[in-house]
Scaffold this motif. Structure first.
Motif, PDB file in Angstrom:
ATOM      1  N   LEU A  33       0.856  -1.191   0.000  1.00  0.00           N
ATOM      2  CA  LEU A  33       0.000   0.000   0.000  1.00  0.00           C
ATOM      3  C   LEU A  33       0.888   1.236   0.000  1.00  0.00           C
ATOM      4  N   LYS A  34       0.662   2.121  -0.969  1.00  0.00           N
ATOM      5  CA  LYS A  34       1.425   3.363  -1.054  1.00  0.00           C
ATOM      6  C   LYS A  34       0.731   4.422  -0.209  1.00  0.00           C
ATOM      7  N   THR A  35       1.344   4.792   0.917  1.00  0.00           N
ATOM      8  CA  THR A  35       0.759   5.794   1.804  1.00  0.00           C
ATOM      9  C   THR A  35       1.713   6.959   1.974  1.00  0.00           C
ATOM     10  N   ALA A  36       1.199   8.053   2.566  1.00  0.00           N
ATOM     11  CA  ALA A  36       2.041   9.236   2.803  1.00  0.00           C
ATOM     12  C   ALA A  36       3.155   8.946   3.786  1.00  0.00           C
ATOM     13  N   GLN A  37       2.959   7.961   4.664  1.00  0.00           N
ATOM     14  CA  GLN A  37       3.951   7.601   5.662  1.00  0.00           C
ATOM     15  C   GLN A  37       4.949   6.571   5.129  1.00  0.00           C
ATOM     16  N   GLY A  38       4.747   6.134   3.906  1.00  0.00           N
ATOM     17  CA  GLY A  38       5.634   5.142   3.323  1.00  0.00           C
ATOM     18  C   GLY A  38       4.878   3.899   2.910  1.00  0.00           C
ATOM     19  N   ASP A  39       5.603   2.927   2.357  1.00  0.00           N
ATOM     20  CA  ASP A  39       4.982   1.693   1.888  1.00  0.00           C
ATOM     21  C   ASP A  39       4.656   0.782   3.062  1.00  0.00           C
ATOM     22  N   ILE A  40       3.440   0.154   2.965  1.00  0.00           N
ATOM     23  CA  ILE A  40       3.001  -0.783   4.009  1.00  0.00           C
ATOM     24  C   ILE A  40       2.538  -2.057   3.325  1.00  0.00           C
ATOM     25  N   LYS A  41       3.078  -3.194   3.806  1.00  0.00           N
ATOM     26  CA  LYS A  41       2.658  -4.482   3.263  1.00  0.00           C
ATOM     27  C   LYS A  41       1.390  -4.951   3.967  1.00  0.00           C
ATOM     28  N   ILE A  42       0.505  -5.542   3.199  1.00  0.00           N
ATOM     29  CA  ILE A  42      -0.744  -6.058   3.765  1.00  0.00           C
ATOM     30  C   ILE A  42      -0.450  -7.382   4.468  1.00  0.00           C
ATOM     31  N   THR A  43      -0.770  -7.451   5.758  1.00  0.00           N
ATOM     32  CA  THR A  43      -0.571  -8.664   6.545  1.00  0.00           C
ATOM     33  C   THR A  43      -1.722  -9.625   6.314  1.00  0.00           C
ATOM     34  N   GLU A  44      -1.569 -10.851   6.802  1.00  0.00           N
ATOM     35  CA  GLU A  44      -2.638 -11.833   6.676  1.00  0.00           C
ATOM     36  C   GLU A  44      -3.897 -11.371   7.385  1.00  0.00           C
ATOM     37  N   GLU A  45      -3.724 -10.712   8.562  1.00  0.00           N
ATOM     38  CA  GLU A  45      -4.880 -10.215   9.304  1.00  0.00           C
ATOM     39  C   GLU A  45      -5.600  -9.116   8.525  1.00  0.00           C
ATOM     40  N   MET A  46      -4.827  -8.193   7.922  1.00  0.00           N
ATOM     41  CA  MET A  46      -5.429  -7.126   7.115  1.00  0.00           C
ATOM     42  C   MET A  46      -6.132  -7.719   5.884  1.00  0.00           C
ATOM     43  N   ALA A  47      -5.501  -8.718   5.258  1.00  0.00           N
ATOM     44  CA  ALA A  47      -6.091  -9.346   4.074  1.00  0.00           C
ATOM     45  C   ALA A  47      -7.421  -9.982   4.410  1.00  0.00           C
ATOM     46  N   LYS A  48      -7.493 -10.625   5.601  1.00  0.00           N
ATOM     47  CA  LYS A  48      -8.735 -11.264   6.020  1.00  0.00           C
ATOM     48  C   LYS A  48      -9.827 -10.223   6.204  1.00  0.00           C
ATOM     49  N   LYS A  49      -9.486  -9.046   6.778  1.00  0.00           N
ATOM     50  CA  LYS A  49     -10.464  -7.982   6.998  1.00  0.00           C
ATOM     51  C   LYS A  49     -10.947  -7.374   5.664  1.00  0.00           C
ATOM     52  N   ILE A  50     -10.009  -7.219   4.719  1.00  0.00           N
ATOM     53  CA  ILE A  50     -10.396  -6.691   3.405  1.00  0.00           C
ATOM     54  C   ILE A  50     -11.356  -7.650   2.714  1.00  0.00           C
ATOM     55  N   TYR A  51     -11.026  -8.952   2.804  1.00  0.00           N
ATOM     56  CA  TYR A  51     -11.859  -9.969   2.186  1.00  0.00           C
ATOM     57  C   TYR A  51     -13.257  -9.983   2.794  1.00  0.00           C
ATOM     58  N   ARG A  52     -13.310  -9.903   4.144  1.00  0.00           N
ATOM     59  CA  ARG A  52     -14.606  -9.886   4.826  1.00  0.00           C
ATOM     60  C   ARG A  52     -15.408  -8.640   4.442  1.00  0.00           C
ATOM     61  N   TYR A  53     -14.725  -7.510   4.311  1.00  0.00           N
ATOM     62  CA  TYR A  53     -15.373  -6.258   3.908  1.00  0.00           C
ATOM     63  C   TYR A  53     -16.052  -6.422   2.539  1.00  0.00           C
ATOM     64  N   LEU A  54     -15.365  -7.059   1.592  1.00  0.00           N
ATOM     65  CA  LEU A  54     -15.913  -7.254   0.249  1.00  0.00           C
ATOM     66  C   LEU A  54     -17.110  -8.205   0.276  1.00  0.00           C
ATOM     67  N   VAL A  55     -16.982  -9.307   1.031  1.00  0.00           N
ATOM     68  CA  VAL A  55     -18.064 -10.290   1.094  1.00  0.00           C
ATOM     69  C   VAL A  55     -19.289  -9.705   1.779  1.00  0.00           C
ATOM     70  N   LYS A  56     -19.063  -9.020   2.903  1.00  0.00           N
ATOM     71  CA  LYS A  56     -20.164  -8.459   3.687  1.00  0.00           C
ATOM     72  C   LYS A  56     -21.019  -7.509   2.863  1.00  0.00           C
ATOM     73  N   ASN A  57     -20.409  -6.744   1.986  1.00  0.00           N
ATOM     74  CA  ASN A  57     -21.127  -5.732   1.208  1.00  0.00           C
ATOM     75  C   ASN A  57     -21.487  -6.200  -0.203  1.00  0.00           C
ATOM     76  N   ASP A  58     -21.345  -7.518  -0.437  1.00  0.00           N
ATOM     77  CA  ASP A  58     -21.677  -8.102  -1.748  1.00  0.00           C
ATOM     78  C   ASP A  58     -20.848  -7.500  -2.871  1.00  0.00           C
ATOM     79  N   TYR A  59     -19.607  -7.130  -2.539  1.00  0.00           N
ATOM     80  CA  TYR A  59     -18.714  -6.591  -3.563  1.00  0.00           C
ATOM     81  C   TYR A  59     -17.966  -7.688  -4.308  1.00  0.00           C
ATOM     82  N   THR A  60     -18.102  -8.950  -3.841  1.00  0.00           N
ATOM     83  CA  THR A  60     -17.582 -10.100  -4.569  1.00  0.00           C
ATOM     84  C   THR A  60     -18.673 -11.172  -4.607  1.00  0.00           C
ATOM     85  N   ASP A  61     -18.585 -12.043  -5.620  1.00  0.00           N
ATOM     86  CA  ASP A  61     -19.572 -13.116  -5.734  1.00  0.00           C
ATOM     87  C   ASP A  61     -19.035 -14.415  -5.139  1.00  0.00           C
TER      88      ASP A  61
END
Length: 431
Positions: A33-61
Protein backbone atom coordinates in the motif's frame (compact mmCIF):
# COMPACT_ATOMS: atom_id res chain seq x y z
CA UNK A 1 -20.88 -2.17 -32.84
CA UNK A 2 -18.65 -2.00 -35.93
CA UNK A 3 -16.00 -4.64 -36.61
CA UNK A 4 -13.20 -2.17 -35.77
CA UNK A 5 -14.79 -1.25 -32.45
CA UNK A 6 -15.35 -4.90 -31.58
CA UNK A 7 -11.75 -5.78 -32.41
CA UNK A 8 -10.44 -2.90 -30.30
CA UNK A 9 -12.46 -3.92 -27.29
CA UNK A 10 -11.33 -7.53 -27.74
CA UNK A 11 -7.68 -6.43 -27.77
CA UNK A 12 -8.16 -4.45 -24.58
CA UNK A 13 -9.92 -7.36 -22.93
CA UNK A 14 -7.15 -9.77 -23.88
CA UNK A 15 -4.44 -7.48 -22.54
CA UNK A 16 -6.20 -6.88 -19.23
CA UNK A 17 -7.35 -10.44 -18.61
CA UNK A 18 -3.82 -11.50 -17.66
CA UNK A 19 -4.33 -9.61 -14.40
CA UNK A 20 -5.52 -11.49 -11.26
CA UNK A 21 -9.27 -12.15 -11.34
CA UNK A 22 -10.08 -13.31 -7.78
CA UNK A 23 -10.35 -11.02 -4.75
CA UNK A 24 -9.59 -13.69 -2.13
CA UNK A 25 -7.47 -13.41 1.02
CA UNK A 26 -4.45 -14.94 -0.71
CA UNK A 27 -4.41 -12.21 -3.34
CA UNK A 28 -4.15 -9.36 -0.82
CA UNK A 29 -1.43 -10.85 1.41
CA UNK A 30 1.90 -9.09 0.78
CA UNK A 31 0.51 -6.41 -1.55
CA UNK A 32 2.12 -3.02 -0.98
CA UNK A 33 0.00 0.00 0.00
CA UNK A 34 1.43 3.36 -1.05
CA UNK A 35 0.76 5.79 1.80
CA UNK A 36 2.04 9.24 2.80
CA UNK A 37 3.95 7.60 5.66
CA UNK A 38 5.63 5.14 3.32
CA UNK A 39 4.98 1.69 1.89
CA UNK A 40 3.00 -0.78 4.01
CA UNK A 41 2.66 -4.48 3.26
CA UNK A 42 -0.74 -6.06 3.76
CA UNK A 43 -0.57 -8.66 6.54
CA UNK A 44 -2.64 -11.83 6.68
CA UNK A 45 -4.88 -10.22 9.30
CA UNK A 46 -5.43 -7.13 7.11
CA UNK A 47 -6.09 -9.35 4.07
CA UNK A 48 -8.74 -11.26 6.02
CA UNK A 49 -10.46 -7.98 7.00
CA UNK A 50 -10.40 -6.69 3.41
CA UNK A 51 -11.86 -9.97 2.19
CA UNK A 52 -14.61 -9.89 4.83
CA UNK A 53 -15.37 -6.26 3.91
CA UNK A 54 -15.91 -7.25 0.25
CA UNK A 55 -18.06 -10.29 1.09
CA UNK A 56 -20.16 -8.46 3.69
CA UNK A 57 -21.13 -5.73 1.21
CA UNK A 58 -21.68 -8.10 -1.75
CA UNK A 59 -18.71 -6.59 -3.56
CA UNK A 60 -17.58 -10.10 -4.57
CA UNK A 61 -19.57 -13.12 -5.73
CA UNK A 62 -19.32 -16.78 -4.78
CA UNK A 63 -16.28 -17.16 -7.04
CA UNK A 64 -14.60 -14.15 -5.34
CA UNK A 65 -14.93 -12.05 -8.49
CA UNK A 66 -15.70 -8.33 -8.33
CA UNK A 67 -19.43 -7.61 -8.71
CA UNK A 68 -21.46 -4.86 -10.38
CA UNK A 69 -22.35 -3.58 -6.90
CA UNK A 70 -18.70 -2.68 -6.27
CA UNK A 71 -18.17 -1.18 -9.72
CA UNK A 72 -21.30 0.98 -9.49
CA UNK A 73 -20.64 2.12 -5.90
CA UNK A 74 -17.01 2.92 -6.78
CA UNK A 75 -18.08 5.11 -9.69
CA UNK A 76 -20.79 6.81 -7.63
CA UNK A 77 -18.55 7.33 -4.58
CA UNK A 78 -20.95 5.42 -2.33
CA UNK A 79 -18.78 2.53 -1.17
CA UNK A 80 -19.42 1.24 2.35
CA UNK A 81 -16.92 2.48 4.95
CA UNK A 82 -14.06 0.11 5.75
CA UNK A 83 -13.43 -1.24 9.26
CA UNK A 84 -11.86 1.30 11.63
CA UNK A 85 -8.27 0.04 11.53
CA UNK A 86 -8.34 -0.12 7.71
CA UNK A 87 -9.79 3.35 7.17
CA UNK A 88 -6.43 5.16 7.22
CA UNK A 89 -5.47 3.03 4.21
CA UNK A 90 -8.81 3.11 2.35
CA UNK A 91 -7.55 4.77 -0.83
CA UNK A 92 -4.50 2.54 -1.41
CA UNK A 93 -6.57 -0.56 -0.54
CA UNK A 94 -9.15 0.45 -3.18
CA UNK A 95 -6.32 0.88 -5.69
CA UNK A 96 -5.27 -2.72 -4.98
CA UNK A 97 -8.87 -3.93 -5.39
CA UNK A 98 -9.16 -2.02 -8.66
CA UNK A 99 -6.13 -3.85 -10.02
CA UNK A 100 -8.21 -7.08 -10.08
CA UNK A 101 -9.45 -7.78 -13.58
CA UNK A 102 -13.15 -7.65 -14.41
CA UNK A 103 -14.63 -7.21 -17.87
CA UNK A 104 -17.19 -4.88 -16.29
CA UNK A 105 -14.45 -2.24 -16.15
CA UNK A 106 -13.73 -2.38 -19.86
CA UNK A 107 -14.17 1.03 -21.52
CA UNK A 108 -17.30 1.34 -23.61
CA UNK A 109 -16.18 1.56 -27.21
CA UNK A 110 -19.27 2.34 -29.22
CA UNK A 111 -19.83 2.76 -32.88
CA UNK A 112 -19.99 6.48 -33.71
CA UNK A 113 -23.50 5.94 -35.09
CA UNK A 114 -24.93 4.46 -31.90
CA UNK A 115 -27.06 6.68 -29.71
CA UNK A 116 -26.73 9.74 -31.94
CA UNK A 117 -28.98 12.52 -33.10
CA UNK A 118 -29.57 12.32 -36.86
CA UNK A 119 -28.93 15.89 -38.11
CA UNK A 120 -29.97 17.30 -41.46
CA UNK A 121 -27.24 17.31 -44.09
CA UNK A 122 -26.49 19.54 -47.08
CA UNK A 123 -29.14 17.81 -49.21
CA UNK A 124 -31.80 19.63 -47.21
CA UNK A 125 -30.49 22.95 -48.56
CA UNK A 126 -30.40 21.81 -52.16
CA UNK A 127 -32.40 24.00 -54.49
CA UNK A 128 -34.42 21.01 -55.72
CA UNK A 129 -35.54 19.97 -52.24
CA UNK A 130 -36.32 23.51 -51.12
CA UNK A 131 -38.49 24.02 -54.21
CA UNK A 132 -40.32 20.78 -53.49
CA UNK A 133 -40.77 21.75 -49.84
CA UNK A 134 -42.19 25.15 -50.77
CA UNK A 135 -44.74 23.45 -53.01
CA UNK A 136 -46.06 21.01 -50.41
CA UNK A 137 -45.60 23.20 -47.34
CA UNK A 138 -49.19 24.36 -46.92
CA UNK A 139 -51.53 23.91 -44.01
CA UNK A 140 -55.18 23.42 -44.87
CA UNK A 141 -58.66 23.01 -43.51
CA UNK A 142 -61.32 20.72 -44.92
CA UNK A 143 -65.07 20.86 -45.30
CA UNK A 144 -67.37 17.86 -45.60
CA UNK A 145 -71.02 18.15 -46.55
CA UNK A 146 -72.76 14.80 -46.53
CA UNK A 147 -76.19 13.50 -45.72
CA UNK A 148 -76.44 12.74 -41.98
CA UNK A 149 -79.48 10.54 -42.56
CA UNK A 150 -77.44 8.35 -44.92
CA UNK A 151 -74.64 8.04 -42.35
CA UNK A 152 -77.11 7.17 -39.60
CA UNK A 153 -78.71 4.44 -41.71
CA UNK A 154 -75.36 2.93 -42.70
CA UNK A 155 -74.01 3.10 -39.15
CA UNK A 156 -77.10 1.40 -37.70
CA UNK A 157 -76.82 -1.43 -40.21
CA UNK A 158 -73.08 -1.83 -39.49
CA UNK A 159 -73.56 -1.91 -35.71
CA UNK A 160 -76.42 -4.40 -35.86
CA UNK A 161 -74.34 -6.74 -38.00
CA UNK A 162 -70.88 -6.43 -36.44
CA UNK A 163 -70.97 -4.95 -32.93
CA UNK A 164 -70.04 -7.83 -30.64
CA UNK A 165 -68.80 -6.78 -27.20
CA UNK A 166 -66.65 -9.09 -25.13
CA UNK A 167 -68.03 -9.66 -21.65
CA UNK A 168 -65.82 -8.88 -18.70
CA UNK A 169 -64.43 -12.13 -17.34
CA UNK A 170 -61.73 -13.80 -15.27
CA UNK A 171 -59.45 -16.56 -16.50
CA UNK A 172 -58.81 -19.03 -13.68
CA UNK A 173 -55.75 -21.24 -14.17
CA UNK A 174 -55.07 -24.22 -11.92
CA UNK A 175 -51.85 -26.17 -11.86
CA UNK A 176 -49.28 -28.06 -9.84
CA UNK A 177 -45.59 -27.59 -9.34
CA UNK A 178 -43.61 -30.11 -11.37
CA UNK A 179 -41.58 -32.67 -9.48
CA UNK A 180 -37.98 -31.68 -8.75
CA UNK A 181 -38.40 -28.28 -10.37
CA UNK A 182 -35.07 -26.58 -11.03
CA UNK A 183 -34.22 -22.96 -10.40
CA UNK A 184 -34.17 -22.26 -14.14
CA UNK A 185 -37.64 -23.79 -14.57
CA UNK A 186 -39.03 -21.63 -11.78
CA UNK A 187 -37.32 -18.56 -13.20
CA UNK A 188 -38.75 -19.10 -16.69
CA UNK A 189 -42.26 -19.96 -15.49
CA UNK A 190 -41.98 -23.65 -16.36
CA UNK A 191 -42.05 -24.86 -12.77
CA UNK A 192 -45.82 -25.38 -12.83
CA UNK A 193 -47.89 -27.60 -15.12
CA UNK A 194 -51.37 -26.29 -16.04
CA UNK A 195 -54.00 -28.91 -15.24
CA UNK A 196 -57.21 -26.94 -15.80
CA UNK A 197 -58.45 -23.57 -17.01
CA UNK A 198 -61.82 -21.95 -16.45
CA UNK A 199 -63.41 -18.75 -17.72
CA UNK A 200 -65.73 -17.04 -15.26
CA UNK A 201 -67.80 -14.08 -16.40
CA UNK A 202 -68.11 -10.99 -14.22
CA UNK A 203 -71.77 -10.89 -13.15
CA UNK A 204 -71.99 -7.67 -11.14
CA UNK A 205 -73.37 -4.52 -12.70
CA UNK A 206 -70.64 -2.18 -13.86
CA UNK A 207 -73.02 0.76 -13.46
CA UNK A 208 -72.85 0.50 -9.69
CA UNK A 209 -69.36 1.98 -9.47
CA UNK A 210 -68.53 3.81 -12.71
CA UNK A 211 -70.54 6.34 -14.72
CA UNK A 212 -69.99 6.58 -18.47
CA UNK A 213 -70.91 9.47 -20.77
CA UNK A 214 -71.83 7.19 -23.65
CA UNK A 215 -72.97 9.90 -26.06
CA UNK A 216 -70.15 12.26 -25.16
CA UNK A 217 -67.40 9.66 -25.55
CA UNK A 218 -68.64 8.26 -28.86
CA UNK A 219 -69.17 11.82 -30.11
CA UNK A 220 -65.58 12.67 -29.16
CA UNK A 221 -64.15 9.60 -30.91
CA UNK A 222 -66.20 10.03 -34.09
CA UNK A 223 -66.25 13.85 -34.29
CA UNK A 224 -70.04 13.68 -34.71
CA UNK A 225 -72.71 15.70 -32.91
CA UNK A 226 -74.24 14.12 -29.81
CA UNK A 227 -77.61 14.26 -31.53
CA UNK A 228 -76.28 12.22 -34.48
CA UNK A 229 -74.76 9.61 -32.14
CA UNK A 230 -78.04 9.46 -30.19
CA UNK A 231 -79.99 8.89 -33.41
CA UNK A 232 -77.71 5.97 -34.31
CA UNK A 233 -77.87 4.30 -30.89
CA UNK A 234 -81.65 4.71 -30.65
CA UNK A 235 -82.13 2.79 -33.90
CA UNK A 236 -79.88 -0.22 -33.26
CA UNK A 237 -81.43 -3.47 -32.03
CA UNK A 238 -82.10 -3.72 -28.29
CA UNK A 239 -80.04 -6.89 -27.95
CA UNK A 240 -77.10 -5.06 -29.53
CA UNK A 241 -77.44 -2.00 -27.30
CA UNK A 242 -77.82 -4.16 -24.18
CA UNK A 243 -74.21 -5.27 -24.64
CA UNK A 244 -73.23 -1.90 -23.15
CA UNK A 245 -73.88 -3.16 -19.63
CA UNK A 246 -71.53 -6.12 -20.14
CA UNK A 247 -68.47 -4.01 -20.96
CA UNK A 248 -69.03 -0.26 -21.43
CA UNK A 249 -65.47 0.57 -22.47
CA UNK A 250 -65.35 -2.08 -25.19
CA UNK A 251 -68.85 -1.07 -26.33
CA UNK A 252 -67.77 2.58 -26.70
CA UNK A 253 -64.50 1.68 -28.47
CA UNK A 254 -66.07 -0.71 -30.97
CA UNK A 255 -69.08 1.52 -31.63
CA UNK A 256 -66.82 4.46 -32.47
CA UNK A 257 -64.61 2.28 -34.68
CA UNK A 258 -67.55 0.91 -36.68
CA UNK A 259 -69.16 4.35 -37.10
CA UNK A 260 -65.84 5.80 -38.24
CA UNK A 261 -65.50 3.02 -40.80
CA UNK A 262 -68.84 3.98 -42.35
CA UNK A 263 -68.00 7.64 -42.08
CA UNK A 264 -64.70 7.04 -43.89
CA UNK A 265 -66.46 5.51 -46.89
CA UNK A 266 -68.69 8.58 -47.26
CA UNK A 267 -66.46 11.58 -46.68
CA UNK A 268 -64.15 11.56 -49.69
CA UNK A 269 -66.72 12.27 -52.40
CA UNK A 270 -68.03 15.24 -50.37
CA UNK A 271 -64.62 16.56 -49.23
CA UNK A 272 -63.06 19.91 -50.19
CA UNK A 273 -59.83 21.54 -48.99
CA UNK A 274 -59.01 25.21 -48.50
CA UNK A 275 -55.32 26.13 -48.24
CA UNK A 276 -54.23 28.47 -45.47
CA UNK A 277 -51.52 31.11 -45.50
CA UNK A 278 -49.99 29.39 -42.49
CA UNK A 279 -47.14 26.99 -43.30
CA UNK A 280 -45.11 24.37 -41.48
CA UNK A 281 -41.86 25.54 -39.95
CA UNK A 282 -38.79 23.69 -41.22
CA UNK A 283 -37.95 22.90 -37.58
CA UNK A 284 -40.36 19.92 -37.85
CA UNK A 285 -37.49 18.06 -39.53
CA UNK A 286 -35.45 18.16 -36.31
CA UNK A 287 -38.02 18.81 -33.56
CA UNK A 288 -38.46 16.08 -31.00
CA UNK A 289 -35.53 14.01 -32.22
CA UNK A 290 -34.20 11.54 -29.70
CA UNK A 291 -30.94 9.62 -29.83
CA UNK A 292 -31.24 6.70 -32.21
CA UNK A 293 -29.19 3.55 -32.73
CA UNK A 294 -27.63 3.62 -36.21
CA UNK A 295 -25.46 0.53 -35.78
CA UNK A 296 -27.49 -1.34 -38.40
CA UNK A 297 -28.23 1.69 -40.59
CA UNK A 298 -25.42 0.93 -43.04
CA UNK A 299 -23.26 3.52 -44.75
CA UNK A 300 -24.22 7.23 -44.83
CA UNK A 301 -26.81 7.98 -47.51
CA UNK A 302 -26.00 10.13 -50.53
CA UNK A 303 -29.37 11.56 -51.57
CA UNK A 304 -31.45 11.64 -48.39
CA UNK A 305 -31.72 14.83 -46.31
CA UNK A 306 -30.40 12.89 -43.27
CA UNK A 307 -27.20 10.86 -43.21
CA UNK A 308 -28.96 7.77 -41.90
CA UNK A 309 -32.42 6.33 -42.24
CA UNK A 310 -34.22 3.83 -40.03
CA UNK A 311 -37.08 2.55 -42.19
CA UNK A 312 -40.43 1.31 -40.91
CA UNK A 313 -40.80 -1.74 -43.14
CA UNK A 314 -39.22 -4.05 -45.68
CA UNK A 315 -41.16 -2.23 -48.42
CA UNK A 316 -39.52 1.06 -47.42
CA UNK A 317 -36.04 -0.48 -47.26
CA UNK A 318 -36.43 -1.86 -50.78
CA UNK A 319 -37.70 1.51 -52.02
CA UNK A 320 -34.56 3.22 -50.69
CA UNK A 321 -31.87 0.61 -51.27
CA UNK A 322 -33.39 -1.49 -54.04
CA UNK A 323 -34.24 -5.18 -54.20
CA UNK A 324 -31.41 -7.37 -55.56
CA UNK A 325 -33.92 -10.19 -56.17
CA UNK A 326 -36.10 -8.02 -58.40
CA UNK A 327 -35.90 -7.74 -62.17
CA UNK A 328 -35.62 -3.98 -61.59
CA UNK A 329 -33.27 -3.77 -58.55
CA UNK A 330 -32.97 0.03 -58.40
CA UNK A 331 -33.80 2.24 -55.42
CA UNK A 332 -33.92 5.92 -54.50
CA UNK A 333 -30.24 5.89 -53.46
CA UNK A 334 -28.90 4.41 -56.69
CA UNK A 335 -31.31 5.88 -59.24
CA UNK A 336 -29.68 8.45 -61.52
CA UNK A 337 -33.07 10.13 -61.99
CA UNK A 338 -33.40 10.94 -58.25
CA UNK A 339 -31.81 14.20 -57.12
CA UNK A 340 -32.85 14.31 -53.46
CA UNK A 341 -35.52 12.69 -51.27
CA UNK A 342 -36.84 12.79 -47.71
CA UNK A 343 -38.75 10.59 -45.33
CA UNK A 344 -41.26 13.20 -44.24
CA UNK A 345 -41.36 13.89 -40.47
CA UNK A 346 -44.49 13.14 -38.46
CA UNK A 347 -44.91 16.86 -37.87
CA UNK A 348 -45.97 17.23 -41.52
CA UNK A 349 -49.57 16.10 -41.62
CA UNK A 350 -52.72 16.62 -43.65
CA UNK A 351 -56.00 16.95 -41.71
CA UNK A 352 -58.74 14.51 -42.72
CA UNK A 353 -62.14 13.70 -41.21
CA UNK A 354 -60.76 10.33 -40.09
CA UNK A 355 -57.58 11.63 -38.45
CA UNK A 356 -54.39 13.38 -39.48
CA UNK A 357 -52.45 11.80 -42.34
CA UNK A 358 -48.65 11.79 -42.62
CA UNK A 359 -47.34 11.00 -46.15
CA UNK A 360 -44.20 8.89 -46.32
CA UNK A 361 -41.84 10.35 -48.92
CA UNK A 362 -41.07 13.59 -50.78
CA UNK A 363 -38.91 13.05 -53.86
CA UNK A 364 -37.32 15.49 -56.31
CA UNK A 365 -36.32 13.97 -59.65
CA UNK A 366 -33.82 15.31 -62.15
CA UNK A 367 -35.57 17.74 -64.43
CA UNK A 368 -35.99 16.36 -67.94
CA UNK A 369 -35.47 12.75 -66.85
CA UNK A 370 -39.09 12.13 -65.84
CA UNK A 371 -42.51 13.66 -66.43
CA UNK A 372 -43.21 14.31 -62.73
CA UNK A 373 -40.29 16.24 -61.19
CA UNK A 374 -41.83 16.63 -57.73
CA UNK A 375 -43.47 13.63 -56.14
CA UNK A 376 -45.02 12.65 -52.80
CA UNK A 377 -45.31 8.90 -52.26
CA UNK A 378 -47.11 6.66 -49.80
CA UNK A 379 -45.61 3.17 -49.46
CA UNK A 380 -47.93 0.22 -48.95
CA UNK A 381 -47.27 -3.49 -49.13
CA UNK A 382 -50.13 -4.01 -51.57
CA UNK A 383 -51.36 -1.94 -54.48
CA UNK A 384 -54.85 -3.40 -54.24
CA UNK A 385 -57.05 -0.68 -52.75
CA UNK A 386 -59.53 -3.26 -51.53
CA UNK A 387 -56.81 -4.74 -49.34
CA UNK A 388 -56.30 -1.44 -47.53
CA UNK A 389 -58.39 -0.97 -44.41
CA UNK A 390 -61.27 1.45 -44.88
CA UNK A 391 -59.67 4.11 -42.66
CA UNK A 392 -56.31 3.86 -44.47
CA UNK A 393 -57.98 4.05 -47.86
CA UNK A 394 -60.01 7.08 -46.77
CA UNK A 395 -56.85 8.91 -45.64
CA UNK A 396 -55.13 8.12 -48.94
CA UNK A 397 -58.16 9.37 -50.89
CA UNK A 398 -58.25 12.55 -48.80
CA UNK A 399 -54.55 13.12 -49.49
CA UNK A 400 -55.26 12.86 -53.22
CA UNK A 401 -57.84 15.64 -52.83
CA UNK A 402 -55.32 17.75 -50.89
CA UNK A 403 -52.61 17.46 -53.55
CA UNK A 404 -55.14 18.10 -56.29
CA UNK A 405 -55.94 21.38 -54.51
CA UNK A 406 -52.23 22.19 -54.34
CA UNK A 407 -51.84 21.53 -58.05
CA UNK A 408 -54.63 24.00 -58.86
CA UNK A 409 -52.46 26.78 -57.39
CA UNK A 410 -49.17 25.73 -59.04
CA UNK A 411 -48.67 26.89 -62.61
CA UNK A 412 -45.85 24.50 -63.52
CA UNK A 413 -44.00 21.49 -62.14
CA UNK A 414 -46.99 20.30 -60.17
CA UNK A 415 -46.61 17.89 -57.27
CA UNK A 416 -47.87 14.39 -58.00
CA UNK A 417 -49.06 12.01 -55.29
CA UNK A 418 -49.63 8.28 -55.41
CA UNK A 419 -49.36 5.03 -53.48
CA UNK A 420 -46.49 2.74 -54.50
CA UNK A 421 -45.32 -0.67 -53.36
CA UNK A 422 -41.85 -0.63 -54.92
CA UNK A 423 -39.32 1.53 -56.70
CA UNK A 424 -40.44 -0.08 -59.95
CA UNK A 425 -44.06 1.00 -59.46
CA UNK A 426 -42.84 4.52 -58.60
CA UNK A 427 -40.82 4.78 -61.80
CA UNK A 428 -43.73 3.44 -63.86
CA UNK A 429 -45.72 6.47 -62.69
CA UNK A 430 -43.12 9.23 -63.14
CA UNK A 431 -41.62 8.10 -66.48
Amino acid sequence: MSNNASALQSDISNSLSTRPQKADEHYFVGKVLKTAQGDIKITEEMAKKIYRYLVKNDYTDEQDRITDAYIDARKAGTLAAMPGDLQPYSDPILDVIDSIYTDKQLPAIDDDRKGKINPLNSNFDKKEFQELWQRINHKAIYQVDFDSAELIAKAVKELDQHLRVEKLHFNIVRGEQVDNATYEQMKTGQGFAVSETEREEYQHSVHSTVKYDLLGKVSELTKLKRSTVAAILQKIQKVVFDQFRNNPEDFISQTARLINTQKATMVVEHLTYDLLEDKFDSSIFTAGQTKQDFVHAGQPLKKHIYDYLITDSDVERKLVFGDPKSNDPGGLESAKEVTVYAKLPRGFSIPTPVGNYNPDWAIAFEEGAVKHVYFVAETKGSMESLQLKAMEQAKVDCAKRFFEKLSEQISSKKVSYSVVDSFKSLMNIVR
